[in-house]
Structures are given as C-alpha cells and as structure tokens.
Scaffold this motif. Structure first.
Motif, PDB file in Angstrom:
ATOM      1  N   ARG A   1      47.526  33.347 -31.625  1.00  0.00           N
ATOM      2  CA  ARG A   1      46.541  34.156 -30.898  1.00  0.00           C
ATOM      3  C   ARG A   1      45.427  34.508 -31.867  1.00  0.00           C
ATOM      4  NH1 ARG A   1      49.282  38.910 -29.724  1.00  0.00           N
ATOM      5  NH2 ARG A   1      48.339  39.906 -31.544  1.00  0.00           N
ATOM      6  N   THR A   2      44.226  33.987 -31.618  1.00  0.00           N
ATOM      7  CA  THR A   2      43.083  34.240 -32.484  1.00  0.00           C
ATOM      8  C   THR A   2      41.904  34.700 -31.647  1.00  0.00           C
ATOM      9  OG1 THR A   2      42.433  31.907 -32.353  1.00  0.00           O
ATOM     10  CG2 THR A   2      43.793  32.559 -34.227  1.00  0.00           C
ATOM     11  N   PRO A   3      40.991  35.509 -32.221  1.00  0.00           N
ATOM     12  CA  PRO A   3      39.832  36.006 -31.468  1.00  0.00           C
ATOM     13  C   PRO A   3      38.985  34.863 -30.913  1.00  0.00           C
ATOM     14  CG  PRO A   3      40.085  37.209 -33.529  1.00  0.00           C
ATOM     15  CD  PRO A   3      41.049  36.064 -33.581  1.00  0.00           C
ATOM     16  N   GLY A   4      38.591  34.989 -29.658  1.00  0.00           N
ATOM     17  CA  GLY A   4      37.731  33.991 -29.035  1.00  0.00           C
ATOM     18  C   GLY A   4      38.449  32.766 -28.525  1.00  0.00           C
ATOM     19  N   MET A   5      39.783  32.705 -28.679  1.00  0.00           N
ATOM     20  CA  MET A   5      40.548  31.542 -28.241  1.00  0.00           C
ATOM     21  C   MET A   5      41.696  32.014 -27.353  1.00  0.00           C
ATOM     22  SD  MET A   5      39.150  28.857 -29.683  1.00  0.00           S
ATOM     23  CE  MET A   5      40.451  27.628 -29.569  1.00  0.00           C
ATOM     24  N   PRO A   6      42.030  31.266 -26.303  1.00  0.00           N
ATOM     25  CA  PRO A   6      43.182  31.647 -25.476  1.00  0.00           C
ATOM     26  C   PRO A   6      44.477  31.513 -26.275  1.00  0.00           C
ATOM     27  CG  PRO A   6      42.361  29.475 -24.847  1.00  0.00           C
ATOM     28  CD  PRO A   6      41.374  30.038 -25.817  1.00  0.00           C
ATOM     29  N   PRO A   7      45.450  32.377 -26.025  1.00  0.00           N
ATOM     30  CA  PRO A   7      46.731  32.268 -26.736  1.00  0.00           C
ATOM     31  C   PRO A   7      47.378  30.910 -26.475  1.00  0.00           C
ATOM     32  CG  PRO A   7      46.569  34.343 -25.531  1.00  0.00           C
ATOM     33  CD  PRO A   7      45.428  33.496 -25.078  1.00  0.00           C
ATOM     34  N   MET A   8      48.136  30.445 -27.461  1.00  0.00           N
ATOM     35  CA  MET A   8      48.792  29.148 -27.340  1.00  0.00           C
ATOM     36  C   MET A   8      50.152  29.196 -28.015  1.00  0.00           C
ATOM     37  SD  MET A   8      47.547  25.360 -28.662  1.00  0.00           S
ATOM     38  CE  MET A   8      46.214  25.311 -27.459  1.00  0.00           C
ATOM     39  N   SER A   9      51.082  28.457 -27.446  1.00  0.00           N
ATOM     40  CA  SER A   9      52.397  28.290 -28.063  1.00  0.00           C
ATOM     41  C   SER A   9      52.812  26.833 -27.878  1.00  0.00           C
ATOM     42  CB  SER A   9      53.430  29.230 -27.431  1.00  0.00           C
ATOM     43  OG  SER A   9      53.570  28.943 -26.044  1.00  0.00           O
ATOM     44  N   GLY A  10      53.882  26.452 -28.527  1.00  0.00           N
ATOM     45  CA  GLY A  10      54.336  25.074 -28.385  1.00  0.00           C
ATOM     46  C   GLY A  10      55.437  24.728 -29.351  1.00  0.00           C
ATOM     47  N   THR A  11      55.772  23.461 -29.383  1.00  0.00           N
ATOM     48  CA  THR A  11      56.834  22.965 -30.259  1.00  0.00           C
ATOM     49  C   THR A  11      56.348  21.732 -31.005  1.00  0.00           C
ATOM     50  OG1 THR A  11      57.790  21.577 -28.522  1.00  0.00           O
ATOM     51  CG2 THR A  11      58.650  23.822 -28.743  1.00  0.00           C
ATOM     52  N   ILE A  12      56.881  21.545 -32.203  1.00  0.00           N
ATOM     53  CA  ILE A  12      56.570  20.385 -33.028  1.00  0.00           C
ATOM     54  C   ILE A  12      57.892  19.765 -33.496  1.00  0.00           C
ATOM     55  CG2 ILE A  12      55.417  19.541 -35.099  1.00  0.00           C
ATOM     56  CD1 ILE A  12      53.631  22.012 -35.006  1.00  0.00           C
ATOM     57  N   ARG A  13      58.036  18.481 -33.297  1.00  0.00           N
ATOM     58  CA  ARG A  13      59.205  17.748 -33.808  1.00  0.00           C
ATOM     59  C   ARG A  13      58.721  16.859 -34.950  1.00  0.00           C
ATOM     60  NH1 ARG A  13      64.490  15.825 -32.070  1.00  0.00           N
ATOM     61  NH2 ARG A  13      64.321  17.325 -30.360  1.00  0.00           N
ATOM     62  N   ILE A  14      59.337  17.015 -36.116  1.00  0.00           N
ATOM     63  CA  ILE A  14      58.935  16.285 -37.312  1.00  0.00           C
ATOM     64  C   ILE A  14      60.059  15.341 -37.707  1.00  0.00           C
ATOM     65  CG2 ILE A  14      58.120  16.488 -39.686  1.00  0.00           C
ATOM     66  CD1 ILE A  14      57.417  19.424 -39.041  1.00  0.00           C
ATOM     67  N   GLY A  15      59.733  14.066 -37.893  1.00  0.00           N
ATOM     68  CA  GLY A  15      60.751  13.089 -38.252  1.00  0.00           C
ATOM     69  C   GLY A  15      60.173  11.983 -39.121  1.00  0.00           C
ATOM     70  N   TRP A  16      60.960  10.930 -39.298  1.00  0.00           N
ATOM     71  CA  TRP A  16      60.552   9.782 -40.105  1.00  0.00           C
ATOM     72  C   TRP A  16      60.272   8.615 -39.173  1.00  0.00           C
ATOM     73  CZ3 TRP A  16      58.846   8.392 -44.685  1.00  0.00           C
ATOM     74  CH2 TRP A  16      58.918   7.051 -45.071  1.00  0.00           C
ATOM     75  N   ASP A  17      59.094   8.018 -39.303  1.00  0.00           N
ATOM     76  CA  ASP A  17      58.724   6.848 -38.513  1.00  0.00           C
ATOM     77  C   ASP A  17      59.058   5.603 -39.320  1.00  0.00           C
ATOM     78  OD1 ASP A  17      57.513   4.750 -37.197  1.00  0.00           O
ATOM     79  OD2 ASP A  17      55.764   5.920 -36.584  1.00  0.00           O
ATOM     80  N   PRO A  18      60.115   4.854 -38.961  1.00  0.00           N
ATOM     81  CA  PRO A  18      60.510   3.681 -39.750  1.00  0.00           C
ATOM     82  C   PRO A  18      59.518   2.534 -39.645  1.00  0.00           C
ATOM     83  CG  PRO A  18      61.836   3.837 -37.764  1.00  0.00           C
ATOM     84  CD  PRO A  18      61.017   5.095 -37.823  1.00  0.00           C
TER      85      PRO A  18
END
Length: 204
Positions: free
Chosen positions: A100-117
C-alpha cells in the motif's frame, strides 16, 4: 568453431544407453576436426563424464535462503509486507506480499520462485490480486539480484521491466522497478520499497 580454414573445434552432447531399457546418460564432448584433401577428418576427441553430483532445485535456490521469513515496513500511508517460506518438497520458495503506497491502489499477491532447467536460471511467477501475472528471470549481481520481468496487467496490457532486489544487511531488503514499459508507454521508475525482517513470534 573454425580455428583456421583447415582446423575446427566441435563441442556437443552425447546421449547413450547401455541397453534399450536402461536410462540414458548424457555427457559432453570436444572434438578437433582437420580438413585433408577436401574432407573433414576426426583428429582427436575428448569426452567429459556426466555430472554425477548435479544440484537439486533446493540447492540451486540456497542463494535466496536469506529471504525466508517475514518482512515489514509500515507507517500511516505506506505498507510493504512480505512473507516467504519453502514449499513442503523444498523445490520452491513461496512469497506472499501486500503493498500500500500513496497514490496507488493497494495490492497483494503471491510469488513462486524456482529453478528453470531450460533457461538454467532462477525464475519466478507472480500473480497479483487484480488478476495480473508476470514471470521473471533472475541474475545475480555483485550485491543484488536483477529480475528481467514481463507480464500482463488485469486490463490486458503487456508490460516489461527490470526489478532490482537488494539484500542490504541481512535484515533489510529493498525492491525497485526500473525501465518499465506498459502497453507501449514508459512508466516512471518507482522509489525503492524497503522492508525489515521481523523477529519470530515468541515461543509458547
């Protein structure tokens, strides 16, 4: 690769099986070819054994182990909160975020981090609360990670940009977006979002 008009070096991979039902082994080779009387002849070759100690996905992600935990920066107008943990199988890091930052709509989410073979790089996939998604390839710099990102907003606009993640001191990280182009329009760079590691909850 041609060393001269009559000498070439060939590099490649060799896949072989001991029997039709046995698993395939993969090894690398380097060959020197010499042109004699208009014909290319094999002068010498060297095979390299397969990597018997290939890293697991978990081992490849150990460089990001420091991200595990809860991170927070909050005041009256700004909230940046992330929580990162390993998946049960240890093959991915999962990160949940709220911003949540001034001037921007609130946002949430998920990130999946892995290894790309295929790319042989760390890769992440992000899904935000608005319905947008993106993916990024990670490259390790001297004291930061560079994420080449591309994705689609919930409005259907394609975007691309460069994110920079810094581990400032082990307990402070910053995240910033640069050179973002969205729907063909350049988006101004954002100031870094800085969060601090939160201590674990007290034991019962």
């Amino acid at each position: 690769q041609f060393v001269t008009d009559d000498v070439a070096i060939e590099e490649g991979e060799l896949e072989f099986t001991a029997s039709p039902l046995s698993p395939a082994d993969l090894s690398r080779y380097v060959a020197v070819l010499v042109k004699v009387d208009g014909q290319w002849l094999l002068d010498r070759t060297r095979n390299f054994p397969p990597d018997l100690e290939a890293k697991t996905n978990h081992e490849r992600l150990q460089e990001l182990e420091w991200m595990v935990g809860d991170w927070l920066e909050e005041d009256e107008e700004t909230l940046v909160a992330t929580s990162c943990h390993w998946t049960a199988d240890g093959n991915y890091l999962l990160q949940e975020f709220k911003i949540r930052t001034p001037g921007m709509p609130p946002m949430s989410g998920t990130i999946r981090i892995g290894w790309d073979p295929l790319a042989k790089q760390i890769k992440s996939w992000t899904f935000d609360s608005d319905g947008g998604y993106s993916e990024a390839l990670w490259t390790h710099g001297k004291d930061h990670w560079i994420l080449k990102t591309r994705g689609v907003t919930h409005l259907g606009k394609s975007f691309a940009g460069t994110a920079v993640l810094r581990n400032i001191n082990g307990n402070t990280l910053s995240w910033e977006m640069r050179d973002r182009v969205e729907g063909g329009v350049v988006v101004p760079d954002r100031a870094p979002l800085v969060t601090k590691r939160q201590p674990p909850p007290p034991a019962d």
